[in-house]
Motif scaffolding. Structure first.
Motif, PDB file in Angstrom:
ATOM      1  N   SER A 140     -23.453  30.232  22.995  1.00  0.00           N
ATOM      2  CA  SER A 140     -22.017  30.169  22.678  1.00  0.00           C
ATOM      3  C   SER A 140     -21.654  30.948  21.536  1.00  0.00           C
ATOM      4  N   GLY A 141     -22.569  31.295  20.567  1.00  0.00           N
ATOM      5  CA  GLY A 141     -22.425  31.964  19.480  1.00  0.00           C
ATOM      6  C   GLY A 141     -21.684  31.136  18.255  1.00  0.00           C
ATOM      7  N   GLN A 142     -21.407  29.875  18.674  1.00  0.00           N
ATOM      8  CA  GLN A 142     -20.814  28.821  17.596  1.00  0.00           C
ATOM      9  C   GLN A 142     -21.696  28.022  16.927  1.00  0.00           C
ATOM     10  N   ILE A 143     -21.117  27.416  15.599  1.00  0.00           N
ATOM     11  CA  ILE A 143     -21.902  26.486  15.172  1.00  0.00           C
ATOM     12  C   ILE A 143     -21.731  25.147  15.625  1.00  0.00           C
ATOM     13  N   THR A 144     -22.843  24.395  15.801  1.00  0.00           N
ATOM     14  CA  THR A 144     -22.853  23.005  16.537  1.00  0.00           C
ATOM     15  C   THR A 144     -24.088  22.358  15.968  1.00  0.00           C
ATOM     16  N   ARG A 145     -23.887  21.067  16.490  1.00  0.00           N
ATOM     17  CA  ARG A 145     -25.050  19.897  16.125  1.00  0.00           C
ATOM     18  C   ARG A 145     -26.332  20.539  16.912  1.00  0.00           C
ATOM     19  N   HIS A 146     -27.343  20.481  16.118  1.00  0.00           N
ATOM     20  CA  HIS A 146     -28.712  20.895  16.778  1.00  0.00           C
ATOM     21  C   HIS A 146     -28.953  20.084  18.040  1.00  0.00           C
ATOM     22  N   ASP A 147     -28.406  18.676  18.188  1.00  0.00           N
ATOM     23  CA  ASP A 147     -28.840  17.841  19.202  1.00  0.00           C
ATOM     24  C   ASP A 147     -27.705  17.655  20.263  1.00  0.00           C
ATOM     25  N   GLY A 148     -26.782  18.687  20.490  1.00  0.00           N
ATOM     26  CA  GLY A 148     -25.822  18.679  21.438  1.00  0.00           C
ATOM     27  C   GLY A 148     -26.356  19.199  22.626  1.00  0.00           C
ATOM     28  N   PRO A 149     -25.841  18.661  23.868  1.00  0.00           N
ATOM     29  CA  PRO A 149     -26.419  18.841  25.249  1.00  0.00           C
ATOM     30  C   PRO A 149     -26.356  20.577  25.432  1.00  0.00           C
ATOM     31  N   GLY A 150     -27.505  20.971  25.863  1.00  0.00           N
ATOM     32  CA  GLY A 150     -27.475  22.468  26.444  1.00  0.00           C
ATOM     33  C   GLY A 150     -27.665  23.557  25.266  1.00  0.00           C
ATOM     34  N   VAL A 151     -27.579  22.995  23.852  1.00  0.00           N
ATOM     35  CA  VAL A 151     -27.581  23.825  22.675  1.00  0.00           C
ATOM     36  C   VAL A 151     -28.866  24.458  22.698  1.00  0.00           C
ATOM     37  N   VAL A 152     -29.014  26.003  22.609  1.00  0.00           N
ATOM     38  CA  VAL A 152     -30.096  26.868  22.130  1.00  0.00           C
ATOM     39  C   VAL A 152     -30.133  27.409  20.680  1.00  0.00           C
ATOM     40  N   PRO A 153     -30.594  26.635  20.018  1.00  0.00           N
ATOM     41  CA  PRO A 153     -30.716  26.709  18.455  1.00  0.00           C
ATOM     42  C   PRO A 153     -31.246  28.357  18.117  1.00  0.00           C
TER      43      PRO A 153
ATOM     44  N   LEU B 148     -26.789  27.448  14.790  1.00  0.00           N
ATOM     45  CA  LEU B 148     -26.325  28.313  15.428  1.00  0.00           C
ATOM     46  C   LEU B 148     -26.703  28.381  17.018  1.00  0.00           C
ATOM     47  N   ASP B 149     -25.587  28.161  18.080  1.00  0.00           N
ATOM     48  CA  ASP B 149     -25.881  28.016  19.260  1.00  0.00           C
ATOM     49  C   ASP B 149     -25.985  29.296  19.877  1.00  0.00           C
ATOM     50  N   GLU B 150     -27.317  29.971  20.275  1.00  0.00           N
ATOM     51  CA  GLU B 150     -27.106  31.253  20.847  1.00  0.00           C
ATOM     52  C   GLU B 150     -26.424  31.416  22.129  1.00  0.00           C
TER      53      GLU B 150
ATOM     54  N   ARG C 179     -37.923  25.510  18.277  1.00  0.00           N
ATOM     55  CA  ARG C 179     -36.546  25.539  18.498  1.00  0.00           C
ATOM     56  C   ARG C 179     -36.315  23.951  18.758  1.00  0.00           C
ATOM     57  N   ALA C 180     -37.203  23.402  19.556  1.00  0.00           N
ATOM     58  CA  ALA C 180     -36.865  22.057  20.123  1.00  0.00           C
ATOM     59  C   ALA C 180     -37.449  20.924  19.265  1.00  0.00           C
ATOM     60  N   HIS C 181     -38.448  21.251  18.271  1.00  0.00           N
ATOM     61  CA  HIS C 181     -38.912  20.205  17.584  1.00  0.00           C
ATOM     62  C   HIS C 181     -39.249  20.301  16.299  1.00  0.00           C
ATOM     63  N   SER C 182     -38.369  21.568  15.766  1.00  0.00           N
ATOM     64  CA  SER C 182     -38.484  21.561  14.510  1.00  0.00           C
ATOM     65  C   SER C 182     -37.171  21.660  13.532  1.00  0.00           C
ATOM     66  N   SER C 183     -37.148  21.680  12.380  1.00  0.00           N
ATOM     67  CA  SER C 183     -35.931  21.892  11.770  1.00  0.00           C
ATOM     68  C   SER C 183     -35.521  23.305  11.391  1.00  0.00           C
ATOM     69  N   LEU C 184     -36.495  24.419  11.789  1.00  0.00           N
ATOM     70  CA  LEU C 184     -36.603  25.652  11.478  1.00  0.00           C
ATOM     71  C   LEU C 184     -35.115  26.247  11.909  1.00  0.00           C
ATOM     72  N   PRO C 185     -34.823  25.818  12.946  1.00  0.00           N
ATOM     73  CA  PRO C 185     -33.252  26.558  13.181  1.00  0.00           C
ATOM     74  C   PRO C 185     -31.992  25.917  12.207  1.00  0.00           C
ATOM     75  N   PHE C 186     -32.507  24.814  11.538  1.00  0.00           N
ATOM     76  CA  PHE C 186     -31.122  24.295  10.985  1.00  0.00           C
ATOM     77  C   PHE C 186     -30.592  25.231   9.778  1.00  0.00           C
ATOM     78  N   LEU C 187     -29.191  25.109   9.695  1.00  0.00           N
ATOM     79  CA  LEU C 187     -28.559  25.947   8.875  1.00  0.00           C
ATOM     80  C   LEU C 187     -28.538  25.367   7.606  1.00  0.00           C
ATOM     81  N   VAL C 188     -28.863  26.315   6.484  1.00  0.00           N
ATOM     82  CA  VAL C 188     -28.725  25.980   5.244  1.00  0.00           C
ATOM     83  C   VAL C 188     -27.495  26.709   4.519  1.00  0.00           C
ATOM     84  N   ALA C 189     -26.566  25.858   3.836  1.00  0.00           N
ATOM     85  CA  ALA C 189     -25.357  26.591   3.322  1.00  0.00           C
ATOM     86  C   ALA C 189     -25.641  27.215   2.128  1.00  0.00           C
TER      87      ALA C 189
END
Length: 778
Positions: A322-335, A318-320, A288-298
């Protein structure tokens, strides 16, 4: 014994000095070495009165710092320097015989017969240099600079060799290069985009590892000088597993040998990843912290989704929380690692989802069908690698990636390491080649002008056929140095015809190599210990001064001198014609090391005491995360993430060809050469072997009437290779291994039979997807 004395060979002293007998006996697999035990004689000179100089063993190896003993102007002994904590191998120590070789080229040699006839006319340097200038200008007039080709490679990593050559030909206006490393193009093509950097070696913490997975390579030979650290790890309880079609020297030291069908390594990796995912053995926090594996592919584009198309680092997740789509490096994001069973599932997949889908078919049983690796072995390796920590993968540019889909095979190691959190710490990671240039900037002795025009490139894996087909350009002038395309490039028969076709071929070398034989002009070059140079490379942790210890034979000169004389004739000599010290200072300038400091210390390690690649999971990509989606592969129309595709030149991939040539042939390195360098030294040929061998399983040899030590012919439609049979169960059935590095004068290279297929993804070679037949000679 008497014959050896007549030849002036101090082999016994050499063996005593190098400890070659003991080393090889310890690691197993050598041919003939043990028969030399006890062969020891006195040193040939009194070294108590010797002058001592230092240099570096600069071909594509580990670049050991060497100490030269010189008595009465002659090099009499070479040994490791104390400044280098690793120990030079027998090849480096045999440089005494190279420097003093009776067949050194002493004057420029102009061809005086058919190419390959080895008939020469000695000419002066003035005549040679004038002739080169004449041929360059003829080529420029007829074909433009596109007709000029330079082939330099790994025979000398000194900063005043290959880089000077590139600058020279760019001063001319440019040249057609040869691209695609024969060693490790697939590693470069995968590791660079995924991790953001190459040549990140883990040698400093091997001894801290608890699980060593040597996959498709043989560090007991190719990392011989610090294989002791593997053994230290084992002594502390580490488990070592070797994946290789051959029971290699490393396999002999391992807890488990896993034989595999060549070219199927990615299928094995996908099977391991399937187990790791399905048994929740992956390190979720790390990925989650160090890879692109959580990144979304359209789903619509098949490409990663970005918040801002102008910002290539704005990957969406996908931020677990908030349940919302957001940037991977936003504050407090849990991808989230998956979007399955969410409202977003119809629009996106995560890269983790894509990976899970790709490995789903690869049950242990399916892996066994494709690779011949038993299902139980796949399960055990997956569980051990994921749970015995720290675990290190040893790939070191191994043969597994010199295959048609080698980039996927190399990438598979990166997936395994990141997925399990086995990277960025002591004792884990992926052991690659590496050196000072990974971490510090090094200068260029002669800054290179920008080439003028478009040149394209000859593909190294397909050198012979590209030249014969005028791809991308018709070549009228070829300069070869620090390499031997006649022994290393695949499909030697085509390479030979290509050299015959090119109107003027210049080879710079110290001995009459296989490539020199097919040249028009051979220029005598110095070896290390015969000129001053500096080494700051991607293979050694040390910046090393290369001192001149002895005069070269005859009128041999170093590369810098040769290009300086040509540059002066062509009107740009000012950039080259400077004292060597000035060039070395230019190389050192960005490093912070002064020339005076290097003169004093000779060998300086500017890296941390223990270098940890990607420490704490910080990668060198724009996002500082491991980025598994490779855009270049996507743009070429290939799967941008890990996938297995069966090779075309394989038994299952081409049954029709396999009916004619049923054996898979892989190349192996031996400890007598680095590629083909050192190949003519008697000490090494006597200590290791003076004839080529092929290892073949008894079940394959028997039906062909082949007995151990029979002379046999390996052949296919590309050519043939004559060698002796080593009939042994230490090779997988259906596979044979041919040795790399044999010269024309020794019967010819095993590359006569290797595939010149260009690896799909990165442009490397595919020599280990080669099918052959074997017959007894006679």
């Amino acid at each position: 014994m008497e014959n050896e004395k007549k030849k002036g060979i101090s082999r016994r002293t050499f063996l005593k000095t190098t400890g070659a007998v003991a080393t090889t006996a310890a690691i197993g697999g050598g041919i003939g070495l043990t028969t030399l035990a006890g062969d020891v004689e006195a040193a040939p000179a009194d070294i108590s009165k010797a002058e001592i100089f230092t240099s570096s063993c600069t071909m594509e190896c580990l670049h050991h710092n060497l100490k030269a003993y010189v008595v009465d102007g002659k090099l009499v002994k070479v040994e490791s320097c104390e400044a280098d904590e690793t120990v030079a191998c027998l090849r480096g120590l045999a440089r005494t015989q190279w420097v003093n070789h009776p067949e050194r080229i002493k004057m420029p040699m102009l061809r005086d017969g058919e190419k390959g006839s080895n008939r020469w006319q000695e000419i002066s340097w003035d005549e040679a240099l004038d002739l080169i200038v004449e041929k360059i200008k003829e080529t420029q007039a007829e074909l433009g600079n596109q007709g000029i080709c330079l082939r330099s490679f790994s025979g000398n990593f000194g900063s005043l060799s290959n880089a000077v050559a590139a600058s020279f030909f760019n001063y001319l206006g440019g040249f057609t290069p040869v691209v695609g490393s024969l060693c490790c193009q697939a590693v470069t093509g995968s590791m660079t985009p995924i991790f953001g950097s190459r040549y990140e070696d883990t040698r400093d913490s091997i001894r801290d590892s608890r699980y060593l997975l040597a996959w498709g390579n043989n560090p007991a030979v190719t990392m011989q000088s610090y294989f002791k650290w593997y053994q230290e790890a084992q002594a502390q309880g580490a488990k070592m597993v070797t994946v290789d079609p051959r029971f290699s020297e490393t396999a002999a030291q391992s807890d488990e040998w896993v034989p595999i069908i060549p070219g199927t390594d990615t299928a094995l990796a996908l099977g391991m990843i399937k187990i790791i995912i399905e048994e929740n053995l992956y390190d979720a926090d790390f990925i989650r912290a160090h890879s692109s594996l959580p990144f979304l592919v359209a789903e619509t584009s098949g490409k990663p989704a970005l918040e801002d198309e102008e910002d290539p680092t704005s990957f969406l997740v996908l931020d677990e929380a908030s349940g919302q789509i957001t940037r991977h490096d936003g504050p407090g994001v849990v991808p989230a690692l998956t979007v399955r069973n969410t409202a977003w599932a119809s629009q996106y997949k995560t890269q983790f989802d894509i990976l899970a889908d790709e490995c789903r078919p690869w049950t242990p049983e399916e892996v066994e069908k494709e690779t011949d690796v038993p299902a139980a072995s796949t399960i055990r390796m997956a569980r051990d690698y994921a749970t015995i920590k720290p675990a290190m993968l040893i790939q070191n540019m191994g043969g597994f990636q010199r295959t048609e889909w080698g980039s996927y095979a190399a990438a598979a190691h990166m997936y395994l390491a990141v997925l399990t959190g086995n990277i960025g710490g002591r004792g884990n990671g992926i052991c690659d080649a590496g050196g000072v240039t990974t971490s510090i900037k090094v200068g260029n002795a002669i800054p290179s002008p920008k080439p003028q025009g478009e040149f394209g490139a000859v593909r190294g894996a397909r050198f012979g056929r590209d030249i014969l087909e005028d791809k991308p350009n018709k070549i009228g002038f070829l300069w070869t140095m620090t390499s031997s395309i006649m022994t290393q490039n695949p499909n030697t028969g085509a390479v030979k015809e290509a050299l015959k076709k090119i109107p003027f071929v210049v080879t710079v070398d110290s001995l009459m190599t296989s490539t020199a034989l097919y040249s028009d002009l051979v220029l005598p070059c110095t070896t290390i210990f015969e000129s001053e140079n500096v080494l700051a490379s991607s293979r050694s942790h040390y910046v090393q001064l290369m001192e001149k210890a002895v005069d070269p034979p005859g009128e041999a000169h170093d590369d810098l001198w040769i290009f300086t004389q040509l540059a002066k004739r062509l009107g740009f000599g000012d950039a080259f014609d400077k004292p060597v010290a000035e060039h070395i200072k230019a190389v050192l300038e960005p490093t912070g090391i002064t020339y005076e400091e290097l003169l004093e210390k000779k060998c300086i390690n500017p890296l941390p005491e223990v270098y940890i690649p990607f420490e704490n999971g910080i990668f060198k990509t724009p996002t500082q995360k491991a980025e598994f989606f490779v855009y270049d592969w996507h743009e070429k129309g290939f799967n941008p993430m890990l996938a297995y595709i069966r090779a075309e030149e394989s038994v299952k991939g081409n049954p029709e060809l396999a009916a004619k040539y049923p054996l898979a042939c892989v190349q192996r390195k031996t400890n007598r050469t680095i590629h083909s360098t050192f190949g003519s030294l008697q000490w090494l040929n006597q200590a290791v072997s003076d004839v080529p061998h092929v290892m073949i399983h008894p079940d394959d040899a028997g039906p062909r009437g082949i007995a151990h030590d029979d002379w046999v012919i390996l052949y296919n439609d590309r050519g043939q290779h004559r060698c002796k049979a080593n009939v042994s169960a230490h090779i997988k059935r259906g596979v044979v291994t041919a040795e790399n590095g044999w010269w024309e004068q020794q019967g010819g290279s095993s590359s006569y039979i290797t595939s010149d297929f260009v690896e799909h993804l990165s442009g490397g070679q595919s020599c280990n997807n080669t099918l052959v037949q074997v017959r007894k000679e006679g």
